[in-house]
Design an enzyme around this catalytic site. Structure first.
Site, PDB file in Angstrom:
ATOM      1  CD  GLU A  47      -2.289   1.234   2.957  1.00 41.81           C
ATOM      2  OE1 GLU A  47      -1.629   0.731   3.895  1.00 41.81           O
ATOM      3  OE2 GLU A  47      -3.398   1.761   3.110  1.00 41.81           O
ATOM      4  CE  LYS A 128      -7.150   1.263   3.862  1.00 44.32           C
ATOM      5  NZ  LYS A 128      -5.872   1.723   4.473  1.00 44.32           N
ATOM      6  CB  CYS A 173      -3.981  -1.618   4.682  1.00 45.74           C
ATOM      7  SG  CYS A 173      -3.207  -1.703   6.311  1.00 45.74           S
TER       8      CYS A 173
HETATM    9  N1  CDT Z   1      -3.025   1.384   6.435  1.00 51.26           N
HETATM   10  C1  CDT Z   1      -3.944   0.812   7.215  1.00 51.26           C
HETATM   11  O1  CDT Z   1      -5.073   0.623   6.820  1.00 51.26           O
HETATM   12  N2  CDT Z   1      -3.551   0.500   8.453  1.00 51.26           N
HETATM   13  C2  CDT Z   1      -4.459  -0.009   9.435  1.00 51.26           C
HETATM   14  C3  CDT Z   1      -4.061   0.483  10.772  1.00 51.26           C
HETATM   15  C4  CDT Z   1      -5.243   0.816  11.546  1.00 51.26           C
HETATM   16  S1  CDT Z   1      -4.826   1.646  12.995  1.00 51.26           S
HETATM   17  C5  CDT Z   1      -5.461   3.171  12.850  1.00 51.26           C
HETATM   18  C6  CDT Z   1      -4.540  -1.530   9.487  1.00 51.26           C
HETATM   19  O2  CDT Z   1      -5.650  -2.048   9.574  1.00 51.26           O
HETATM   20  O3  CDT Z   1      -3.506  -2.197   9.501  1.00 51.26           O
END
Ligand code: CDT
Length: 305
Positions: A47, A128, A173
């Site tokens: 990402e 996303k 993500c």
């Molecule tokens: N980039 C991303 O989506 N990261 C999230 C972190 C969430 S914490 C605010 C994840 O789910 O890994």
């Protein structure tokens, strides 16, 4: 005819604020070449691969961050990656921030992944769906996770594309934590799900989850793979980036839920697995024969706000 797709995860170590796109693309080309030397047909990058994870900083004027977003794909900075991939006859999936000017004059900021076929043609771009974090500055946190300030949530949902001889889906993500992401693609016959991520090890709202980041990462992707009879490829930008430590653990899971490959470092690293897409049918044609066994008439509340 066998349908074996050799898939590589091209994990990136940190991309610091001072690293320009050219230097990141050079690193990505090295990974691409290594993946090609291991017989890969498809390479998955993380990402927001081209820049540092800029949502960790809040700014009052979002326009001052426009330089973190791409305006088109490919562009001057990424053309060398497209050229080398085409030369190697290898496809790839690339995560980046996109700033789009709509015909009605409005601007849109998306967190996207673009899938590129072995001949260099663009298969599709996924936006996303689940945008985590917060919309406003939260100065009590050691660092921000202001994705909800920097990105709109996708209005499109989860598509699946015919590519690489199979049915390919994408998620980004935080999408990997939600069973709905996998199931919506599963209902479209997905066989290979590609997911880039940036996961800080510290979760400010509940630090008790910090030591579980790796466990949760494997848990959701393994379960999503098994429950939908699909391969899942998760690829990190990990390591210590601008003082924030992020999960590495890039992994490839089989439709059985088994782990096929996993990164061993927090840095630039290639993982590879031969994915026989016909393995999916062993699950989607038996225990998870959706048409036969699902009870959608009872699932209505899942789709209610
Ligand atoms: N980039 C991303 O989506 N990261 C999230 C972190 C969430 S914490 C605010 C994840 O789910 O890994």
């Amino acid at each position: 005819m066998t349908r074996i797709v050799t898939v590589a995860g091209a994990q990136l170590g940190p991309v610091q604020l001072a690293d320009d796109r050219d230097s990141v693309v050079e690193r990505m080309i090295v990974l691409l070449q290594e993946a090609a030397s291991q017989g890969a047909d498809l390479v998955v990058f993380p990402e927001l691969a081209l820049t540092t994870f800029f949502p960790r900083w809040f700014v009052d004027d979002i326009a001052t961050t426009d330089h973190f977003y791409e305006r088109s794909m490919p562009n001057a900075a990424t053309q060398p990656l497209f050229d080398e991939a085409r030369h190697l006859e290898i496809g790839f999936c690339l995560g980046y921030a996109l700033l789009e000017d709509a015909p009605d004059g409005t601007q849109h900021r998306w967190n996207v992944q673009t899938l590129v076929e072995r001949d260099g043609s663009i298969v599709g771009t996924f936006k996303k769906v689940h945008i985590p974090g917060h919309e406003t500055n939260e100065p009590d946190r050691p660092f921000q996770h202001a994705e909800r300030y920097y990105f709109e949530p996708s209005p499109d949902g989860f598509g699946v594309w015919d590519a690489f001889g199979g049915r390919v889906g994408m998620m980004i993500c935080n999408d990997r934590r939600w069973p709905e992401s996998y199931r919506l693609m599963g209902l479209q016959g997905v066989e290979l799900i590609l997911c880039g991520y940036n996961t800080p090890l510290h979760y400010a709202p509940d630090p008790s989850q910090d030591p579980l980041q790796g466990f949760h990462n494997g848990l959701v992707m393994s379960a999503g793979a098994y429950q939908n009879g699909t391969f899942v490829v998760g690829v990190a930008k990990g390591g210590l980036e601008e003082g924030v430590d992020s999960l590495a653990d890039s992994s490839i899971f089989a439709p059985s839920g088994e782990l096929l490959a996993k990164a061993e470092t927090n840095d630039d690293e290639v993982i590879v697995a031969e994915c026989d897409l016909d393995w999916c049918k062993q699950y989607t044609g038996t225990l998870f024969d959706f048409a036969k066994y699902r009870r959608p008439e009872l699932y209505g509340p899942i789709a209610q706000p």
